[in-house]
Design a protein around this motif. Structure first.
Motif, PDB file in Angstrom:
ATOM      1  N   LYS A  49     -30.607 -15.864  -9.849  1.00  0.00           N
ATOM      2  CA  LYS A  49     -31.512 -15.858 -11.011  1.00  0.00           C
ATOM      3  C   LYS A  49     -30.743 -15.535 -12.295  1.00  0.00           C
ATOM      4  O   LYS A  49     -30.978 -16.142 -13.339  1.00  0.00           O
ATOM      5  CB  LYS A  49     -32.635 -14.850 -10.802  1.00  0.00           C
ATOM      6  CG  LYS A  49     -33.646 -14.841 -11.929  1.00  0.00           C
ATOM      7  CD  LYS A  49     -34.784 -13.883 -11.655  1.00  0.00           C
ATOM      8  CE  LYS A  49     -35.799 -13.915 -12.790  1.00  0.00           C
ATOM      9  NZ  LYS A  49     -36.922 -13.014 -12.533  1.00  0.00           N
ATOM     10  N   ALA A  50     -29.795 -14.610 -12.195  1.00  0.00           N
ATOM     11  CA  ALA A  50     -29.034 -14.201 -13.375  1.00  0.00           C
ATOM     12  C   ALA A  50     -28.086 -15.293 -13.867  1.00  0.00           C
ATOM     13  O   ALA A  50     -27.953 -15.503 -15.077  1.00  0.00           O
ATOM     14  CB  ALA A  50     -28.242 -12.931 -13.071  1.00  0.00           C
ATOM     15  N   PHE A  51     -27.444 -16.000 -12.943  1.00  0.00           N
ATOM     16  CA  PHE A  51     -26.415 -16.957 -13.347  1.00  0.00           C
ATOM     17  C   PHE A  51     -26.884 -18.409 -13.403  1.00  0.00           C
ATOM     18  O   PHE A  51     -26.229 -19.243 -14.017  1.00  0.00           O
ATOM     19  CB  PHE A  51     -25.206 -16.851 -12.419  1.00  0.00           C
ATOM     20  CG  PHE A  51     -24.448 -15.570 -12.583  1.00  0.00           C
ATOM     21  CD1 PHE A  51     -23.750 -15.302 -13.745  1.00  0.00           C
ATOM     22  CD2 PHE A  51     -24.465 -14.614 -11.589  1.00  0.00           C
ATOM     23  CE1 PHE A  51     -23.056 -14.115 -13.915  1.00  0.00           C
ATOM     24  CE2 PHE A  51     -23.783 -13.417 -11.737  1.00  0.00           C
ATOM     25  CZ  PHE A  51     -23.069 -13.163 -12.906  1.00  0.00           C
ATOM     26  N   GLN A  52     -27.983 -18.730 -12.763  1.00  0.00           N
ATOM     27  CA  GLN A  52     -28.496 -20.105 -12.755  1.00  0.00           C
ATOM     28  C   GLN A  52     -29.998 -20.110 -13.051  1.00  0.00           C
ATOM     29  O   GLN A  52     -30.774 -20.706 -12.312  1.00  0.00           O
ATOM     30  CB  GLN A  52     -28.229 -20.750 -11.389  1.00  0.00           C
ATOM     31  CG  GLN A  52     -26.782 -20.937 -11.059  1.00  0.00           C
ATOM     32  CD  GLN A  52     -26.141 -22.010 -11.931  1.00  0.00           C
ATOM     33  OE1 GLN A  52     -26.781 -22.964 -12.348  1.00  0.00           O
ATOM     34  NE2 GLN A  52     -24.866 -21.830 -12.217  1.00  0.00           N
ATOM     35  N   SER A  53     -30.399 -19.470 -14.127  1.00  0.00           N
ATOM     36  CA  SER A  53     -31.822 -19.266 -14.386  1.00  0.00           C
ATOM     37  C   SER A  53     -32.603 -20.567 -14.546  1.00  0.00           C
ATOM     38  O   SER A  53     -33.756 -20.643 -14.116  1.00  0.00           O
ATOM     39  CB  SER A  53     -32.029 -18.364 -15.599  1.00  0.00           C
ATOM     40  OG  SER A  53     -31.465 -18.956 -16.750  1.00  0.00           O
ATOM     41  N   SER A  54     -32.014 -21.605 -15.114  1.00  0.00           N
ATOM     42  CA  SER A  54     -32.775 -22.852 -15.283  1.00  0.00           C
ATOM     43  C   SER A  54     -33.060 -23.505 -13.934  1.00  0.00           C
ATOM     44  O   SER A  54     -34.172 -23.960 -13.684  1.00  0.00           O
ATOM     45  CB  SER A  54     -32.046 -23.821 -16.213  1.00  0.00           C
ATOM     46  OG  SER A  54     -30.807 -24.209 -15.653  1.00  0.00           O
ATOM     47  N   TYR A  55     -32.065 -23.558 -13.059  1.00  0.00           N
ATOM     48  CA  TYR A  55     -32.289 -24.107 -11.715  1.00  0.00           C
ATOM     49  C   TYR A  55     -33.212 -23.207 -10.904  1.00  0.00           C
ATOM     50  O   TYR A  55     -34.055 -23.667 -10.151  1.00  0.00           O
ATOM     51  CB  TYR A  55     -30.968 -24.274 -10.955  1.00  0.00           C
ATOM     52  CG  TYR A  55     -30.103 -25.364 -11.497  1.00  0.00           C
ATOM     53  CD1 TYR A  55     -30.467 -26.708 -11.374  1.00  0.00           C
ATOM     54  CD2 TYR A  55     -28.906 -25.073 -12.141  1.00  0.00           C
ATOM     55  CE1 TYR A  55     -29.674 -27.712 -11.875  1.00  0.00           C
ATOM     56  CE2 TYR A  55     -28.106 -26.074 -12.639  1.00  0.00           C
ATOM     57  CZ  TYR A  55     -28.497 -27.395 -12.504  1.00  0.00           C
ATOM     58  OH  TYR A  55     -27.702 -28.393 -12.997  1.00  0.00           O
ATOM     59  N   TYR A  56     -33.028 -21.915 -11.078  1.00  0.00           N
ATOM     60  CA  TYR A  56     -33.850 -20.937 -10.359  1.00  0.00           C
ATOM     61  C   TYR A  56     -35.327 -21.160 -10.672  1.00  0.00           C
ATOM     62  O   TYR A  56     -36.164 -21.242  -9.771  1.00  0.00           O
ATOM     63  CB  TYR A  56     -33.417 -19.519 -10.748  1.00  0.00           C
ATOM     64  CG  TYR A  56     -34.220 -18.440 -10.098  1.00  0.00           C
ATOM     65  CD1 TYR A  56     -33.896 -17.978  -8.835  1.00  0.00           C
ATOM     66  CD2 TYR A  56     -35.330 -17.889 -10.738  1.00  0.00           C
ATOM     67  CE1 TYR A  56     -34.640 -16.989  -8.216  1.00  0.00           C
ATOM     68  CE2 TYR A  56     -36.077 -16.911 -10.131  1.00  0.00           C
ATOM     69  CZ  TYR A  56     -35.733 -16.459  -8.883  1.00  0.00           C
ATOM     70  OH  TYR A  56     -36.480 -15.488  -8.271  1.00  0.00           O
TER      71      TYR A  56
END
Length: 190
Positions: A49-56
């Motif tokens: 969630k922290a590093f890939q928030s858009s994909y998440y």
């Protein structure tokens, strides 16, 4: 004698419970492993969630949900069968008696396990998103924390635990008992 022949191989509570039921892991280790697995899954989902928030966000946090058009019984059945296949493959691939007899390369055990996980994913992604690992399902639900992620969370714990128990019992009492009986009859005839 455990999952990957070393203690660091436990990443799935269902497999750990299967190994416990087969008397390969103690109760204390089983509980500690499951707690660590769940905490690891929460941390892992938090990092995603922290590093890939858009994909998440686009993919619903990776949280398992019962797909539209399937009822809870179908989802539960998919999780039971999928986890049975996984845990049975773990038992078969890491069985020291079998590997000594059938293989000269025991380090190849991860290949059938990985293939089993791949095949189970192909079959169950359309139904449940493929749980078969309660810790992963739980970690994603905790971090995503939307109502739909929690609605059927029980399926992703009950199904894998039933599947793991069935695989452990089948391996220990059906397959192993048959091997012990045939060995006994061989000894008595000699």
């Amino acid at each position: 004698c455990c999952y990957c022949n070393f203690e660091g191989g436990h990443i799935n509570p269902a497999v750990t419970v299967g190994l416990f039921l087969a008397r390969k892991v103690s109760l204390v280790r089983t509980v500690l492993y499951i707690v660590a697995q769940c905490l690891g899954a929460i941390c892992g989902c938090g990092l995603v969630k922290a590093f890939q928030s858009s994909y998440y966000t686009r993919y619903g946090g990776g949280a398992n949900e019962l797909a539209d058009g399937y009822n809870k019984g179908t989802g539960l059945g998919a999780e039971i069968i999928g986890t049975f296949v996984l845990v049975y493959t773990v038992f078969s691939a890491t069985d020291p008696k079998r590997s000594a007899r059938d293989s000269h390369i025991p380090v190849l055990a991860p290949l059938p396990i990985g293939f089993a996980v791949f095949m189970v994913h192909l079959a169950t992604i359309p139904i449940t998103g493929t749980g078969i690992n309660p810790a992963r399902s739980f970690g994603a639900a905790v971090i995503y924390n939307q109502e739909k992620a929690w609605d059927d969370q029980w399926i992703f714990w009950v199904g894998p635990m039933i599947g793991a128990a069935a695989a452990a019992l089948y391996h220990q009492f059906v397959l192993r008992a048959a091997g012990i009986k045939s060995l006994g009859s061989f000894r008595s005839s000699a």
